[in-house]
Scaffold this active site. Structure first.
Site, PDB file in Angstrom:
ATOM      1  N   GLY A 143       0.688  -0.969  -0.435  1.00 50.25           N
ATOM      2  CA  GLY A 143      -0.387   0.026   0.428  1.00 50.25           C
ATOM      3  C   GLY A 143       0.657   1.193  -0.214  1.00 50.25           C
ATOM      4  O   GLY A 143       1.420   1.386  -1.177  1.00 50.25           O
ATOM      5  N   SER A 144       1.464   1.432   1.094  1.00 52.78           N
ATOM      6  CA  SER A 144       2.215   2.103   1.221  1.00 52.78           C
ATOM      7  C   SER A 144       3.758   1.280   0.687  1.00 52.78           C
ATOM      8  O   SER A 144       4.350   2.984  -0.239  1.00 52.78           O
ATOM      9  CB  SER A 144       2.588   2.924   2.880  1.00 52.78           C
ATOM     10  OG  SER A 144       1.356   3.149   3.326  1.00 52.78           O
ATOM     11  N   THR A 170     -12.381   1.006  -4.250  1.00 51.40           N
ATOM     12  CA  THR A 170     -13.018   1.833  -3.995  1.00 51.40           C
ATOM     13  C   THR A 170     -13.823   1.925  -5.370  1.00 51.40           C
ATOM     14  O   THR A 170     -13.444   1.748  -6.673  1.00 51.40           O
ATOM     15  CB  THR A 170     -12.880   3.836  -4.104  1.00 51.40           C
ATOM     16  OG1 THR A 170     -12.664   3.557  -2.283  1.00 51.40           O
ATOM     17  CG2 THR A 170     -14.619   4.588  -4.558  1.00 51.40           C
ATOM     18  N   ASP A 258      -0.635  14.978  -7.145  1.00 52.06           N
ATOM     19  CA  ASP A 258      -0.142  15.539  -7.015  1.00 52.06           C
ATOM     20  C   ASP A 258      -1.884  16.612  -7.418  1.00 52.06           C
ATOM     21  O   ASP A 258      -2.057  17.493  -6.519  1.00 52.06           O
ATOM     22  CB  ASP A 258       0.917  16.241  -8.084  1.00 52.06           C
ATOM     23  CG  ASP A 258       2.249  15.747  -7.591  1.00 52.06           C
ATOM     24  OD1 ASP A 258       2.084  15.108  -6.688  1.00 52.06           O
ATOM     25  OD2 ASP A 258       3.463  15.996  -8.338  1.00 52.06           O
ATOM     26  N   GLN A 354     -17.641  16.024  21.193  1.00 56.11           N
ATOM     27  CA  GLN A 354     -17.314  16.621  23.286  1.00 56.11           C
ATOM     28  C   GLN A 354     -18.168  17.401  23.557  1.00 56.11           C
ATOM     29  O   GLN A 354     -18.483  17.563  24.468  1.00 56.11           O
ATOM     30  CB  GLN A 354     -15.674  16.972  23.014  1.00 56.11           C
ATOM     31  CG  GLN A 354     -15.213  16.976  23.817  1.00 56.11           C
ATOM     32  CD  GLN A 354     -13.952  17.972  23.830  1.00 56.11           C
ATOM     33  OE1 GLN A 354     -13.322  16.866  23.754  1.00 56.11           O
ATOM     34  NE2 GLN A 354     -14.527  18.315  25.641  1.00 56.11           N
ATOM     35  N   GLU A 381      -5.360   7.330  -0.539  1.00 60.83           N
ATOM     36  CA  GLU A 381      -4.475   8.439  -1.249  1.00 60.83           C
ATOM     37  C   GLU A 381      -2.789   8.939  -0.515  1.00 60.83           C
ATOM     38  O   GLU A 381      -2.645  10.300  -0.693  1.00 60.83           O
ATOM     39  CB  GLU A 381      -5.005   9.442  -1.414  1.00 60.83           C
ATOM     40  CG  GLU A 381      -6.316   9.580  -1.782  1.00 60.83           C
ATOM     41  CD  GLU A 381      -5.500   9.375  -3.827  1.00 60.83           C
ATOM     42  OE1 GLU A 381      -5.825   8.204  -4.503  1.00 60.83           O
ATOM     43  OE2 GLU A 381      -5.368  10.232  -4.597  1.00 60.83           O
ATOM     44  N   THR A 383      -1.495   7.323   3.213  1.00 62.01           N
ATOM     45  CA  THR A 383      -1.640   8.360   5.272  1.00 62.01           C
ATOM     46  C   THR A 383      -0.783   9.446   5.100  1.00 62.01           C
ATOM     47  O   THR A 383       0.356   9.708   4.801  1.00 62.01           O
ATOM     48  CB  THR A 383      -0.904   6.679   5.702  1.00 62.01           C
ATOM     49  OG1 THR A 383       0.815   6.781   5.415  1.00 62.01           O
ATOM     50  CG2 THR A 383      -1.744   5.206   4.736  1.00 62.01           C
TER      51      THR A 383
HETATM   52  C1  LIG Z   1     -12.181   2.452   2.365  1.00 62.49           C
HETATM   53  C2  LIG Z   1     -10.528   2.531   1.999  1.00 62.49           C
HETATM   54  C3  LIG Z   1     -11.160   2.635   0.491  1.00 62.49           C
HETATM   55  C4  LIG Z   1      -9.688   2.748  -0.808  1.00 62.49           C
HETATM   56  N1  LIG Z   1      -9.617   3.102  -2.067  1.00 62.49           N
HETATM   57  C5  LIG Z   1      -8.672   2.451  -2.293  1.00 62.49           C
HETATM   58  C6  LIG Z   1      -8.586   2.852  -4.359  1.00 62.49           C
HETATM   59  O1  LIG Z   1     -10.025   3.217  -4.033  1.00 62.49           O
HETATM   60  N2  LIG Z   1      -6.891   2.075  -4.420  1.00 62.49           N
HETATM   61  C7  LIG Z   1      -6.663   1.685  -4.222  1.00 62.49           C
HETATM   62  O2  LIG Z   1      -4.953   1.771  -5.075  1.00 62.49           O
HETATM   63  N3  LIG Z   1      -6.977   1.559  -3.037  1.00 62.49           N
HETATM   64  C8  LIG Z   1      -7.543   2.091  -1.745  1.00 62.49           C
HETATM   65  N4  LIG Z   1      -7.321   2.381  -0.862  1.00 62.49           N
HETATM   66  C9  LIG Z   1      -5.814   1.245  -0.270  1.00 62.49           C
HETATM   67  C10 LIG Z   1      -5.046   2.860   1.213  1.00 62.49           C
HETATM   68  O3  LIG Z   1      -4.663   3.744  -0.558  1.00 62.49           O
HETATM   69  C11 LIG Z   1      -4.117   2.098   1.624  1.00 62.49           C
HETATM   70  O4  LIG Z   1      -4.837   1.530   3.019  1.00 62.49           O
HETATM   71  C12 LIG Z   1      -3.867   2.827   1.615  1.00 62.49           C
HETATM   72  O5  LIG Z   1      -2.304   3.379   1.197  1.00 62.49           O
HETATM   73  C13 LIG Z   1      -1.743   2.405   3.415  1.00 62.49           C
HETATM   74  O6  LIG Z   1      -1.511   1.368   2.141  1.00 62.49           O
HETATM   75  P1  LIG Z   1      -1.473  -0.656   3.298  1.00 62.49           P
HETATM   76  O7  LIG Z   1      -3.160  -0.573   3.353  1.00 62.49           O
HETATM   77  O8  LIG Z   1      -0.856  -0.863   2.455  1.00 62.49           O
HETATM   78  O9  LIG Z   1      -0.983   0.311   4.653  1.00 62.49           O
HETATM   79  P2  LIG Z   1       0.529   0.292   5.075  1.00 62.49           P
HETATM   80  O10 LIG Z   1       1.414   0.608   3.739  1.00 62.49           O
HETATM   81  O11 LIG Z   1       0.747  -1.045   5.698  1.00 62.49           O
HETATM   82  O12 LIG Z   1       0.846   0.870   6.240  1.00 62.49           O
HETATM   83  C14 LIG Z   1       0.034   0.001   7.820  1.00 62.49           C
HETATM   84  C15 LIG Z   1       0.500   1.785   9.054  1.00 62.49           C
HETATM   85  O13 LIG Z   1       1.997   1.732   8.887  1.00 62.49           O
HETATM   86  C16 LIG Z   1       2.365   3.006   8.650  1.00 62.49           C
HETATM   87  N5  LIG Z   1       3.597   3.377   7.742  1.00 62.49           N
HETATM   88  C17 LIG Z   1       3.516   2.280   6.912  1.00 62.49           C
HETATM   89  N6  LIG Z   1       4.165   3.069   5.967  1.00 62.49           N
HETATM   90  C18 LIG Z   1       5.414   3.702   7.025  1.00 62.49           C
HETATM   91  C19 LIG Z   1       6.305   4.388   6.707  1.00 62.49           C
HETATM   92  N7  LIG Z   1       7.806   4.686   5.670  1.00 62.49           N
HETATM   93  N8  LIG Z   1       6.561   5.406   7.759  1.00 62.49           N
HETATM   94  C20 LIG Z   1       5.525   5.588   8.888  1.00 62.49           C
HETATM   95  N9  LIG Z   1       4.745   4.812   8.551  1.00 62.49           N
HETATM   96  C21 LIG Z   1       4.321   4.310   7.688  1.00 62.49           C
HETATM   97  C22 LIG Z   1       1.274   4.145   7.585  1.00 62.49           C
HETATM   98  O14 LIG Z   1       1.280   5.245   7.688  1.00 62.49           O
HETATM   99  C23 LIG Z   1      -0.266   3.033   8.420  1.00 62.49           C
HETATM  100  O15 LIG Z   1      -0.409   3.522   9.378  1.00 62.49           O
HETATM  101  C24 LIG Z   1      -8.399   1.851   0.052  1.00 62.49           C
HETATM  102  C25 LIG Z   1      -8.471   1.722   1.405  1.00 62.49           C
HETATM  103  C26 LIG Z   1      -9.549   2.293   2.413  1.00 62.49           C
HETATM  104  C27 LIG Z   1      -9.901   1.817   3.593  1.00 62.49           C
END
Ligand SMILES: Cc1cc2nc3c(=O)[nH]c(=O)nc-3n(C[C@H](O)[C@H](O)[C@H](O)COP(=O)(O)OP(=O)(O)OC[C@H]3O[C@@H](n4cnc5c(N)ncnc54)[C@H](O)[C@@H]3O)c2cc1C
Length: 400
Positions: A143-144, A170, A258, A354, A381, A383
Site C-alpha cells: 500500500g504505502s 473504491t 499531485d 465532545q 491516497e 496515509t
Molecule cells: C475505504 C478505503 C478505500 C480505499 N480505496 C482505494 C482505491 O480506490 N484504490 C487503491 O489502490 N487503494 C485504496 N485504498 C487503500 C489505501 O490507499 C491503503 O490502505 C493505504 O495506501 C495504506 O496502505 P496499506 O493499507 O498497505 O497500509 P500500510 O502501508 O501497511 O500501512 C500501515 C501503517 O503503517 C504506516 N506506515 C507504512 N509505511 C510507513 C513509513 N515509511 N513511515 C511511517 N509510517 C508508515 C502507515 O501510515 C499506516 O499507518 C482504500 C483504503 C480504504 C480503507
C-alpha cells in the site's frame, strides 16, 4: 510562494451550484445510505443525471468550457467542488457516477488517444446505466510501499497477461474500467511498474469480497482478482512509449497524486466543515446564554479552534490547487494539504461530539457518522505518515 486568494467568478458559480446540490440531494440520503451500506441503483442513476455526469470531462475540457481563456481553473474547481460535495455526504459523493480515480492516472499518463477512448468515449455515452471508473494500486503487502507490488504483466503476442490481486478498491466491483499497476520486472521495484486499463467483464478478471467498513459505508470497496487476465497491448497507459526507460509508470501515478491529493484533502475539509457548522448551530439552539460560564468558555475555545484549523487546511488545499492550475510543481503542497486537512477535520469531529456530549454519540445526529467517515481520509491516497515522509524528503531535497 505566491497565491491569489480571490476565487475566480466561474469557480464561485460552480461552488454555489454544487453546494445547493449537496444540500438538497446528498445530505438527505446520508443516514439511510450509511445504515443500508449502499444506495439504490435508481438513486445512483438520478445522482448521475443531476450531477451532469460531473467527472465525465477531462480537466482540460473543463478549462475550455469555462470560457476563460486567460486562467486555468480546473484544479480550483475540483477542490472547491469536492469540499461542497463531501459537506453534503462523503459516502454518497463516492456513488456519483464518473471515472473517479481512474481519471487522474489517465490524464497524467495516457496518450491523447487513450484519454479519448477511456475517458470521453466510455463516460460520455448516452446511457441510463451509471458508469464508474476505479484505480487499483493497493495489494495485501503493498500500500504505502508501492515498490512491493506483486501483480505481474507479461507481454504475449499483442496482449498483456495480468496476474495478481488488488484490495480495497473504491468502486472496483462496478467500474467500467479499472486502472491497475503491475510489474514487468519484479527486480526493478517501482521502475519496473506500468499502469494498465482493464475493462469490466474481461475474462480472468473477477471481483472478490466487498469490505465492511467503519465509515463511508455506502461507498463500495472491493477486492479484485486477476487470473491470466488478457488485455490488448494498447491498454498500457502511455502506449509503446511507456516501455522506454523513462516511460510513464510509477512517476505517472505520482503526478496523478499531485492533482488528486488536494481534492481528497478538500473532501476531508468538507466533512470537518459539516461537523463544525452542525455543532455551531446546535450550540446556538441548545445552549443559550444561560449556560454556565466555564462550559460556555470551553465551547467558545473549541469552536474557535475548529474554525482556525479548518481555515488553515483550506489555505493549504487552495494553495496546492492554485499551483497545479498555474503549472507550478506542487507535490510538497499537495502532501501538506493531505497531511493536515484530515487531522484538522478529525479533531473537529471529535470536538463536535465532545461539545454535544452523549447527544453527539447518538445516531439522532450525523456527528457520529462524520466522526466515523473522516478517519479514512488519513489512510487512502497515501496515509498521513506517508505524506509526512514526502514533505520531509522535499525539505531535505531528496524527492526529485
Ligand atoms: C475505504 C478505503 C478505500 C480505499 N480505496 C482505494 C482505491 O480506490 N484504490 C487503491 O489502490 N487503494 C485504496 N485504498 C487503500 C489505501 O490507499 C491503503 O490502505 C493505504 O495506501 C495504506 O496502505 P496499506 O493499507 O498497505 O497500509 P500500510 O502501508 O501497511 O500501512 C500501515 C501503517 O503503517 C504506516 N506506515 C507504512 N509505511 C510507513 C513509513 N515509511 N513511515 C511511517 N509510517 C508508515 C502507515 O501510515 C499506516 O499507518 C482504500 C483504503 C480504504 C480503507
Amino acid at each position: 510562494m505566491p497565491i491569489d486568494l480571490e476565487l475566480d467568478d466561474t469557480v464561485k458559480v460552480v461552488r454555489d451550484f454544487v453546494h445547493s446540490f449537496a444540500q438538497e440531494k446528498l445530505r438527505p440520503l446520508a443516514r439511510e445510505a450509511d445504515t443500508k451500506e449502499e444506495l439504490p441503483v435508481e438513486t445512483i442513476r438520478q445522482l448521475g443525471e443531476l450531477a451532469g455526469n460531473r467527472a465525465s470531462v477531462t480537466p482540460e475540457e473543463r478549462v475550455e468550457s469555462s470560457g476563460d481563456g486567460r486562467k486555468k481553473i480546473a484544479a480550483m474547481i475540483a477542490v472547491v467542488g469536492s469540499e461542497e460535495l463531501a459537506w453534503g455526504d462523503a459516502a454518497v459523493l463516492l456513488n456519483i457516477p464518473g471515472p473517479g480515480l481512474a481519471a487522474p492516472s489517465i490524464i497524467a499518463s495516457g496518450t491523447e488517444g487513450q484519454k479519448k477512448k477511456f475517458l470521453r468515449d466510455i463516460f460520455n455515452v448516452d446511457s441510463d446505466e451509471p458508469r464508474f471508473g476505479a484505480l487499483a494500486v493497493t495489494e495485501a503487502q503493498a500500500g504505502s510501499d508501492v515498490s512491493n507490488v506483486q501483480m505481474t504483466a507479461v507481454k504475449d503476442g499483442d496482449e498483456w497477461v495480468l496476474n495478481g490481486t488488488k484490495v480495497f478498491c473504491t468502486n472496483g466491483a462496478r467500474a467500467e474500467i479499472v486502472i491497475v499497476n503491475a510489474t514487468l520486472d519484479k527486480g526493478s521495484g517501482r521502475e519496473g511498474q506500468k499502469f494498465f486499463v482493464v475493462p469490466k467483464g474481461t475474462e480472468g478478471f473477477t471481483v472478490g469480497k466487498l469490505e465492511k467498513k467503519l465509515g463511508i459505508r455506502a461507498s463500495e470497496t472491493a477486492e479484485l482478482i486477476f487470473d491470466d487476465c488478457r488485455i490488448p497491448f494498447d491498454n498500457i497507459l502511455g502506449g509503446t512509449e511507456a516501455l522506454e526507460p523513462k516511460g510513464s509508470g510509477f512517476k505517472g501515478t505520482m503526478k496523478a497524486f499531485d492533482s488528486s491529493r488536494p481534492s481528497v484533502a478538500a473532501m476531508a475539509l468538507g466533512i470537518g466543515r459539516a461537523a463544525y457548522e452542525y455543532v455551531r448551530d446546535w450550540v446556538a439552539a441548545e445552549l443559550p446564554m444561560t449556560t454556565s460560564f466555564p462550559r460556555k468558555a470551553a465551547i467558545e475555545q473549541k469552536l474557535a479552534q475548529m474554525k482556525r484549523e479548518l481555515g488553515a487546511a483550506r489555505g493549504l488545499v487552495w494553495q496546492a490547487a492554485w499551483m497545479a492550475d498555474n503549472e507550478i510543481p506542487n507535490s510538497s503542497q499537495a502532501s501538506m494539504s493531505k497531511a493536515y486537512a484530515p487531522l484538522a477535520a478529525m479533531r473537529t469531529c471529535i470536538g463536535a461530539i465532545q461539545i454535544m456530549g452523549p447527544e453527539g454519540y447518538s445516531k439522532e445526529h450525523l456527528v457520529e457518522k462524520w466522526f466515523r467517515d473522516i478517519k479514512v481520509y488519513d489512510i487512502f491516497e497515501g496515509t498521513g505518515q506517508i505524506q509526512r515522509v514526502v514533505i520531509s524528503r522535499k525539505v531535505l531535497g531528496r524527492l526529485d
